[in-house]
Design an enzyme around this catalytic site. Structure first.
Site, PDB file in Angstrom:
ATOM      1  N   MET A 136      -1.957  36.006  53.351  1.00 35.49           N
ATOM      2  CA  MET A 136      -1.789  35.258  52.107  1.00 35.49           C
ATOM      3  C   MET A 136      -3.141  35.306  51.392  1.00 35.49           C
ATOM      4  O   MET A 136      -4.123  34.771  51.883  1.00 35.49           O
ATOM      5  CB  MET A 136      -1.435  33.844  52.520  1.00 35.49           C
ATOM      6  CG  MET A 136      -1.418  32.860  51.462  1.00 35.49           C
ATOM      7  SD  MET A 136      -0.284  31.564  51.983  1.00 35.49           S
ATOM      8  CE  MET A 136      -1.383  30.328  52.500  1.00 35.49           C
ATOM      9  N   TYR A 150      -7.520  23.982  55.268  1.00 33.20           N
ATOM     10  CA  TYR A 150      -6.760  25.101  54.685  1.00 33.20           C
ATOM     11  C   TYR A 150      -5.295  24.727  54.419  1.00 33.20           C
ATOM     12  O   TYR A 150      -4.847  23.665  54.788  1.00 33.20           O
ATOM     13  CB  TYR A 150      -6.944  26.401  55.457  1.00 33.20           C
ATOM     14  CG  TYR A 150      -6.504  26.522  56.897  1.00 33.20           C
ATOM     15  CD1 TYR A 150      -5.521  25.748  57.470  1.00 33.20           C
ATOM     16  CD2 TYR A 150      -7.102  27.513  57.696  1.00 33.20           C
ATOM     17  CE1 TYR A 150      -5.128  25.926  58.783  1.00 33.20           C
ATOM     18  CE2 TYR A 150      -6.719  27.700  59.021  1.00 33.20           C
ATOM     19  CZ  TYR A 150      -5.720  26.904  59.553  1.00 33.20           C
ATOM     20  OH  TYR A 150      -5.343  27.093  60.843  1.00 33.20           O
ATOM     21  N   GLU A 151      -4.619  25.632  53.738  1.00 30.29           N
ATOM     22  CA  GLU A 151      -3.245  25.388  53.243  1.00 30.29           C
ATOM     23  C   GLU A 151      -3.176  24.197  52.296  1.00 30.29           C
ATOM     24  O   GLU A 151      -2.216  23.424  52.324  1.00 30.29           O
ATOM     25  CB  GLU A 151      -2.268  25.153  54.407  1.00 30.29           C
ATOM     26  CG  GLU A 151      -1.727  26.389  55.037  1.00 30.29           C
ATOM     27  CD  GLU A 151      -1.307  27.450  54.039  1.00 30.29           C
ATOM     28  OE1 GLU A 151      -1.643  28.601  54.297  1.00 30.29           O
ATOM     29  OE2 GLU A 151      -0.666  27.137  53.015  1.00 30.29           O
ATOM     30  N   GLY A 152      -4.197  24.017  51.477  1.00 31.14           N
ATOM     31  CA  GLY A 152      -4.273  22.853  50.586  1.00 31.14           C
ATOM     32  C   GLY A 152      -4.925  21.730  51.361  1.00 31.14           C
ATOM     33  O   GLY A 152      -4.377  21.274  52.379  1.00 31.14           O
TER      34      GLY A 152
END
Ligand SMILES: Cc1cc2nc3c(=O)[nH]c(=O)nc-3n(C[C@H](O)[C@H](O)[C@H](O)COP(=O)(O)OP(=O)(O)OC[C@H]3O[C@@H](n4cnc5c(N)ncnc54)[C@H](O)[C@@H]3O)c2cc1C
Length: 593
Positions: free
Chosen positions: A161, A438-440
Site C-alpha cells: 500500500m 500506522y494505518e491512520g
C-alpha cells in the site's frame, strides 16, 4: 516462553461476536460447524507456534537489509513464507473464483491474530497483501483481477500500500506523486513514497504495489487522487513475468521495532515512468483505497490484540517462576513466585482483561463485516456495514493502545530482566509501538469516530448499540450470583457514563467542533471500555449458561474488567464533556505547547 495459541479464548470471543452480529444458531461462524472451526484454528495456531514464533527473535536481531539495491529478509523468512503459502494460509477469506477458501472474515482475523502473536514482522506481509486483494477486488477491471488476483491469493505475489509521502502522512490530500496518461491506456507514474511496508523483499518473484497518485488535470485535494496498480515486474499477456518496472526500493528505514519487516523508500519513475494500471475511476482512488485501509485498520487492531496476548503469556510464565519476597497470606518459609503478590496479580489480570476485551471488540467488528456480506435482507446488510464502520476506529485504536500498555506492563513484570533484551519482553514493547501510528494514527481514528461514524444512520446506530449495552448490564445485575450482580452494577455505571458522553459529543461536534475534537481520544477510550466490558460480560453470561471448563475464567476476567478497569468510565466522561476548555482555552502564550 514459546507461543501457545489461545484457541479456547478465541473461540469464546468468536461465539460472543457471532451472537453480537445475530448469527447465533448457525454454528459459531456461518458456514462452519464448530468442529471444523476448531480444527482450522488449531492448525493455524500450530503453524504460528512451530514455524513463525521461532523466527521472531531472529528477525529482531538480524533485520531486513538493503544490499546492492536488493532487500534481503532475515534468515529463515523465505522458507517460512514458502511453507505459509504452500499450506494455503494466504488465501483464507478470498473468493473461490480466484483460488481462495472463502472463509469468513472472523476466521481470517483469528488466524491473523495467531500469526501476528507469533511474529508481528512476518504477519505484516500477508496482512497488507490481503488489503491489496480487497482493493483490487472492489475496484479493479476484470482483466486486472484475472491477471493479478489468483497469484496474490495463492501468495505467489505479495501486495503493498503506497500512500505516504514525506510531506503527506495523515493528510493525503497533498500527495504529489504524478500519473500521466499513456497512449496505450496505461499510465506512467513519477514520485517518491516513504515508509512502505514490504515495499521490496526476496520472498516472491513479484510485488503488486497499489499507489496513490495525481493526474496532471486532477482537481485539488482528495477529490483528485487516483489509484494505480504498479507491479514490480511487468506481467505479459500469457501471465509470464516480463521486464522490471521503473519502481524501485531506494533504501530501508532503521526503526524502533518490527525489525524483520522491511520499511522501504520507493522511487517511481526514475527513468521513463513506472507503468501503472488504473484501479476504478480516475480521481476516485481514495474511495477504493479506503476499502483497503478499513480492512487493514481492523487487521492492525488484531495486531494489537496479538502482541498483547503474547506479552501476557510471556509475563504470566515468568511471574510463575520468578521467586521473590515472602507470602503475604501464609507463614511458609522461603520466597514465593511473584505471581502470588497481589500487586503483580493485579498487573497480570489487567493484561489479560485488556487483551480479551480488545479481542472481543475486534471479532465483533469482523462479525459485522461477515454479516454485511451474507445477511438476508439489504437493510440488514447495510446496518451491519454501518456497525462495522462505527466499530472499526475503536477496534484499531483501542486494541493498539492496549497492545502498547500491555507490552509495557509485561516489561514491568519482568523487573530489570524486562529491560534486558534476552527475555524478549522488550521486543514486544518495541514492536507494539508502531501499531497506534500506522494505518491512520489513533488520533485520526478518534476524529473519524466522532466526526464521521457517530452520525451514521442519523445517530440511531450508536443509540441502538448503547441500548444493547444497557440490556446486557441489566441481565448481569439480575443473575443470582454475587460477583456477576456486582459486575452488572459496575457495567451499568460505565454504560451511563458512555451514554452521557455520547449525547454530549453528538451535540458538540455540530455546535462546538473544537471542543468535541479535544475530547475525541478520551471518548474513543471510553467507547472501548464500554464495548469491551459489554462483550466480556456477554461471554461470561454465555459461559455460565452453557457451563464448560472455561466458564469460571471468563466470569473472573469479565468481573475484573468491570470492577477494576471500566470503572474509569465516569472520569473519562468528565474529561470528554468538560475537559476540552482547558485544552482549547490554552494559547501558545499561556502554555508553551
Ligand atoms: C514502520 C512503518 C510502516 C508503515 N507502513 C506504511 C505503508 O505500508 N504504506 C503507507 O502508505 N504508509 C505506511 N506508513 C506510514 C504511516 O501510515 C504514517 O506514518 C501515519 O499515517 C502518520 O503519518 P505521519 O508519519 O506523516 O505523521 P503526521 O501526519 O505528521 O502526524 C503527526 C502527529 O500529528 C497528528 N495529526 C496529524 N494530523 C492531524 C489532524 N488533522 N488532527 C489531529 N491530529 C493530527 C497525528 O495523529 C500524529 O500524532 C508506515 C509508517 C511506519 C513508521
Amino acid at each position: 516462553m514459546s507461543y501457545q495459541a489461545p484457541v479456547d479464548d478465541i473461540l469464546l470471543a468468536l461465539r460472543t461476536a457471532g451472537d453480537a452480529a445475530g448469527t447465533a444458531g448457525e454454528g459459531t461462524v456461518r458456514g462452519l460447524d464448530d468442529e471444523t472451526l476448531r480444527a482450522v484454528l488449531e492448525e493455524a495456531g500450530k503453524f504460528a507456534s512451530e514455524e513463525l514464533a521461532p523466527l521472531n527473535k531472529a528477525g529482531d536481531r538480524s533485520p531486513s537489509r538493503w544490499v546492492d539495491g536488493r532487500v534481503l529478509t532475515p534468515p529463515g523468512w523465505k522458507a517460512a513464507y514458502d511453507a505459509f503459502r504452500t499450506a494455503g494460509w494466504s488465501a483464507l477469506p478470498c473468493p473461490e473464483e480466484f483460488g481462495g477458501q472463502e472463509l469468513p472474515e472472523t476466521v481470517a482475523m483469528a488466524a491473523c491474530e495467531m500469526w501476528n502473536s507469533a511474529n508481528l514482522s512476518f504477519g505484516l506481509c500477508p496482512l497488507l497483501t490481503q488489503g491489496a486483494i480487497d482493493a483490487l477486488r472492489a475496484g479493479g477491471s476484470d482483466e486486472l483481477k484475472q491477471r493479478y488476483l489468483p497469484r496474490m491469493v495463492s501468495g505467489e505475489w505479495t501486495g503493498t500500500m503506497n500512500l505516504t509521502e514525506p510531506h503527506a502522512g495523515s493528510d493525503l490530500s497533498v500527495i504529489k506523486t504524478r500519473a500521466e496518461r499513456a497512449s496505450d491506456g496505461t499510465y506512467r507514474l513519477f514520485g517518491t513514497k516513504i515508509f512502505i511496508t514490504y515495499g521490496d523483499h526476496d520472498l516472491t518473484d513479484n510485488i503488486v504495489h497499489l499507489v496513490l497518485a495525481r493526474l496532471p488535470d486532477a482537481p485539488e485535494g482528495t477529490r483528485g487522487i487516483s489509484l494505480f496498480l504498479v507491479p514490480k515486474r511487468l506481467v505479459n499477456a500469457d501471465g509470464s513475468l516480463g521486464a522490471e518496472n521503473d519502481a524501485v526500493c531506494a533504501g530501508l528505514e532503521h526503526k524502533l521495532g518490527i525489525h524483520g519487516s522491511p520499511t522501504a523508500v520507493m522511487k517511481f519513475g526514475e527513468k521513463d515512468g513506472a507503468i501503472g494500471y488504473l484501479i476504478g475511476e480516475e480521481n476516485r482512488g481514495l474511495n477504493t483505497m479506503f476499502i483497503m485501509m478499513n480492512a487493514a485498520r481492523l487487521a492492525v487492531g488484531i495486531q494489537g490484540v496479538a502482541v498483547a496476548e503474547r506479552a501476557t503469556q510471556h509475563a504470566v510464565s515468568y511471574a510463575r517462576e520468578r521467586l521473590q519476597g515472602r507470602s503475604t497470606t501464609s507463614k511458609a518459609p522461603g520466597m514465593v513466585p511473584i505471581a502470588e503478590h497481589p500487586d503483580v496479580r493485579r498487573t497480570l489480570l489487567t493484561m489479560k482483561a485488556l487483551t480479551r476485551a480488545a479481542r472481543t471488540i475486534c471479532y465483533a467488528t469482523a462479525a459485522e463485516i461477515d454479516k454485511s456480506h451474507h445477511a438476508e435482507t439489504e437493510h440488514e446488510r447495510r446496518t451491519a456495514a454501518d456497525r462495522a464502520a462505527l466499530l472499526t476506529p475503536v477496534a484499531k485504536a483501542f486494541a493498539t493502545d492496549i497492545g502498547c500498555e500491555v507490552a509495557s506492563m509485561g516489561v514491568q513484570v519482568h523487573g530489570g530482566m524486562g529491560f534486558i533484551e534476552e527475555t524478549g519482553a522488550a521486543q514486544f514493547y518495541r514492536d507494539a509501538r508502531i501499531l497506534p501510528i500506522y494505518e491512520g494514527t489513533n488520533g485520526i481514528q478518534a476524529i473519524d469516530l466522532v466526526t464521521r461514524k457517530l452520525p451514521l444512520g442519523g445517530g440511531q446506530l450508536i443509540k441502538d448499540m448503547i441500548e444493547e449495552f444497557e440490556t446486557v448490564a441489566r441481565r448481569a445485575k439480575t443473575v443470582n450470583r454475587q460477583e456477576i450482580g456486582r459486575m452488572g452494577q459496575r457495567l451499568a455505571s460505565t454504560v451511563v457514563a458512555f451514554a452521557e458522553a455520547t449525547s454530549w459529543m453528538v451535540e458538540a461536534i455540530e455546535h462546538t467542533p473544537n471542543l468535541a475534537l479535544a475530547g475525541a481520544t478520551p471518548y474513543l477510550r471510553l467507547f472501548g471500555l464500554a464495548a469491551g466490558g459489554h462483550y466480556l460480560a456477554k461471554g461470561a453470561l454465555l459461559g455460565l449458561e452453557e457451563g464448560g471448563p472455561h466458564a469460571a475464567e471468563s466470569v473472573a476476567v469479565a468481573r475484573f474488567f468491570a470492577e477494576n478497569i471500566s470503572v474509569a468510565a465516569p472520569g473519562l466522561s468528565a474529561i470528554v464533556t468538560s475537559g476540552g476548555h482547558a485544552v482549547i482555552g490554552v494559547t501558545p502564550e499561556t502554555a508553551p505547547v
